[in-house]
Design a protein around this motif. Sequence first.
Motif, PDB file in Angstrom:
ATOM      1  N   GLN A  61     -39.922  29.440  23.725  1.00 38.74           N
ATOM      2  CA  GLN A  61     -41.001  29.062  22.817  1.00 38.74           C
ATOM      3  C   GLN A  61     -40.472  29.244  21.398  1.00 38.74           C
ATOM      4  O   GLN A  61     -40.640  30.306  20.792  1.00 38.74           O
ATOM      5  N   PRO A  62     -39.795  28.220  20.855  1.00 38.75           N
ATOM      6  CA  PRO A  62     -39.108  28.370  19.554  1.00 38.75           C
ATOM      7  C   PRO A  62     -40.006  28.867  18.419  1.00 38.75           C
ATOM      8  O   PRO A  62     -39.565  29.669  17.598  1.00 38.75           O
ATOM      9  N   ASP A  63     -41.246  28.400  18.352  1.00 40.26           N
ATOM     10  CA  ASP A  63     -42.128  28.856  17.272  1.00 40.26           C
ATOM     11  C   ASP A  63     -42.393  30.352  17.380  1.00 40.26           C
ATOM     12  O   ASP A  63     -42.435  31.061  16.370  1.00 40.26           O
ATOM     13  N   ARG A  64     -42.569  30.825  18.599  1.00 43.53           N
ATOM     14  CA  ARG A  64     -42.809  32.257  18.823  1.00 43.53           C
ATOM     15  C   ARG A  64     -41.562  33.065  18.442  1.00 43.53           C
ATOM     16  O   ARG A  64     -41.668  34.099  17.784  1.00 43.53           O
ATOM     17  N   VAL A  65     -40.409  32.578  18.831  1.00 44.45           N
ATOM     18  CA  VAL A  65     -39.158  33.268  18.499  1.00 44.45           C
ATOM     19  C   VAL A  65     -39.010  33.380  16.986  1.00 44.45           C
ATOM     20  O   VAL A  65     -38.683  34.449  16.458  1.00 44.45           O
ATOM     21  N   ASP A  66     -39.277  32.292  16.282  1.00 43.30           N
ATOM     22  CA  ASP A  66     -39.168  32.307  14.820  1.00 43.30           C
ATOM     23  C   ASP A  66     -40.144  33.311  14.200  1.00 43.30           C
ATOM     24  O   ASP A  66     -39.791  34.046  13.271  1.00 43.30           O
ATOM     25  N   ALA A  67     -41.375  33.341  14.708  1.00 42.89           N
ATOM     26  CA  ALA A  67     -42.389  34.264  14.171  1.00 42.89           C
ATOM     27  C   ALA A  67     -41.998  35.711  14.417  1.00 42.89           C
ATOM     28  O   ALA A  67     -42.141  36.568  13.540  1.00 42.89           O
ATOM     29  N   ARG A  69     -38.968  36.880  14.923  1.00 39.41           N
ATOM     30  CA  ARG A  69     -37.787  37.205  14.096  1.00 39.41           C
ATOM     31  C   ARG A  69     -38.214  37.534  12.670  1.00 39.41           C
ATOM     32  O   ARG A  69     -37.751  38.519  12.092  1.00 39.41           O
ATOM     33  N   ALA A  70     -39.095  36.738  12.113  1.00 37.86           N
ATOM     34  CA  ALA A  70     -39.575  36.991  10.749  1.00 37.86           C
ATOM     35  C   ALA A  70     -40.269  38.351  10.682  1.00 37.86           C
ATOM     36  O   ALA A  70     -40.075  39.116   9.734  1.00 37.86           O
ATOM     37  N   ARG A  71     -41.049  38.669  11.695  1.00 33.57           N
ATOM     38  CA  ARG A  71     -41.749  39.955  11.718  1.00 33.57           C
ATOM     39  C   ARG A  71     -40.759  41.114  11.817  1.00 33.57           C
ATOM     40  O   ARG A  71     -40.921  42.138  11.158  1.00 33.57           O
ATOM     41  N   GLY A  87     -31.786  41.889  11.898  1.00 31.15           N
ATOM     42  CA  GLY A  87     -31.482  40.585  12.479  1.00 31.15           C
ATOM     43  C   GLY A  87     -30.658  40.701  13.746  1.00 31.15           C
ATOM     44  O   GLY A  87     -30.939  40.045  14.753  1.00 31.15           O
ATOM     45  N   GLU A  91     -31.706  39.644  17.561  1.00 32.37           N
ATOM     46  CA  GLU A  91     -30.892  38.718  18.360  1.00 32.37           C
ATOM     47  C   GLU A  91     -30.506  39.338  19.702  1.00 32.37           C
ATOM     48  O   GLU A  91     -30.524  38.658  20.735  1.00 32.37           O
TER      49      GLU A  91
END
Length: 117
Positions: A61-67, A69-71, A87, A91
């Motif tokens: 779920q790329p959007d979830r991964v991005d969110a 990671r930002a958090r 970071g 990862e």
Amino acid sequence: MSDRDHHQASAGPSSDRGGLERYRGRLDRIDDQIAHLLGERFDICRAVAHYKSAHGIPMMQPDRVDAVRARYLERGAAVDLPADFSGDLFELLIAATCRLEDQIIDELTRAREEQAS
């Protein structure tokens, strides 16, 4: 060995190394908490994999991964962790949990396919 390292190494039992024990004890307790929390996180990821498999949801779920990671980066910065550490930790965790979810989803898919045949 630098002069400082040599001095610390040769300070021997007369130094105040006993004062380190309280720090080491705290670090040990924190490490125990980290291990417990990571175990809990992996348990939740196992449950997520079962849910995704049962509902036909793709593992990634790329959007979830991005969110997430930002958090991670925000929370790390809030407690003065180096950004590269936060970071790298993210990862490492996301790679391990994605592998786990993939494995579980694949096993569940194979089991369903075997039952259907």
